[in-house]
Enzyme design. Sequence first.
Site, PDB file in Angstrom:
ATOM      1  N   TRP A  21       1.339 -32.238 -38.270  1.00  9.61           N
ATOM      2  CA  TRP A  21       0.625 -33.031 -37.259  1.00  9.61           C
ATOM      3  C   TRP A  21       1.423 -34.235 -36.751  1.00  9.61           C
ATOM      4  CZ3 TRP A  21      -1.865 -38.000 -37.770  1.00  9.61           C
ATOM      5  CH2 TRP A  21      -1.797 -38.580 -39.035  1.00  9.61           C
ATOM      6  N   ASP A  47       0.702 -25.736 -41.371  1.00  7.01           N
ATOM      7  CA  ASP A  47      -0.559 -26.039 -40.685  1.00  7.01           C
ATOM      8  C   ASP A  47      -0.287 -26.896 -39.461  1.00  7.01           C
ATOM      9  OD1 ASP A  47      -3.615 -26.336 -40.614  1.00  7.01           O
ATOM     10  OD2 ASP A  47      -2.961 -28.431 -40.693  1.00  7.01           O
ATOM     11  N   TYR A  52      -2.707 -32.014 -32.079  1.00  7.30           N
ATOM     12  CA  TYR A  52      -1.696 -32.870 -32.690  1.00  7.30           C
ATOM     13  C   TYR A  52      -0.618 -33.202 -31.654  1.00  7.30           C
ATOM     14  CZ  TYR A  52      -3.702 -31.565 -37.242  1.00  7.30           C
ATOM     15  OH  TYR A  52      -4.550 -31.363 -38.307  1.00  7.30           O
TER      16      TYR A  52
END
Length: 306
Positions: A21, A47, A52
């Site tokens: 992120w 992930d 983001y």
Amino acid sequence: MKQLNLGGSNWQASQIAFGAWRMDALSVDQAAKAIDTAYDCGINFVDNADMYGKGESEQRFGDALKKTSVKREDLFIQTKAAIVLGEKYDFSREHIMNAIEGSMKRLGVDYLDSFLLHRPDPLMEPEEVAEIFDDLQKEGKVRHFGVSNFNPQQFLLLQESLNQRLLVNQVQFSLMHTPMIDHGIHSNMADDRSINRDGELIEFSRRMDVTLQAWSPFQYGFFEGVFIDNPKFPELNQELQKVTDKYEVSKNAIAAAWILRHPAKMQVIIGTMNPKHIIDSCQADGIEITRQEWYDLYKAAGNDLP
């Protein structure tokens, strides 16, 4: 690195995941270094989310992956969608389908290993989501599904309409964010910690064999900052140092090991982009702190035992 069976399925992935992120703040070369470092440590799960960096974190990851020695098929790539920042949560067919297409383009992939609905949408129509998931799976765009920050009833409401099992639920959990376990410890009491804020989410997830993915494992508050070596938390850092000295690893590793010690078999998502901190965090692999150490750290974080 130890592998977990996500959601009770045959899908195995590293117990520590790489959260991208913050990747939008890196150059492509810096991002490539972070990816290579994580993979060399044994991390094979990444992930991300379309929100983001307003999509820039996905784009940076996609560009950087091409410059690494890591092959796309060596990684499990997960992303999330549904948050329209500052406006709404949107589980509509149009939004989700467009989001998936945009994410895959930015990531430079032709399929996602996992897709999560990013925070609950009060206007969710489970039947509509079920059709979306069926189409995404039929078209080969998404292999597995999950949710983020759902409580048990929201989870069940959706799961009952799906043909696929929801394998994961991504939630905030760390030494400095423990409401999921506080109310259980304070059961049958009238203090603030006895308030049930999530519907027994940990117990529910264990019974349903759902993997909880712990985000912000080194953060306090809601993105207020890290608690590692933070002078605001002297007692916690003193206790972390004590356990760190015993196992000869970093404080990051012990903070991650504290989460991994819980029998719910969570997956820890580390969000650092610093190669040294990535390596430090991965030292949690193979460390199993004792029951007493787990409780001592919990209490040092400001929690009490009734």
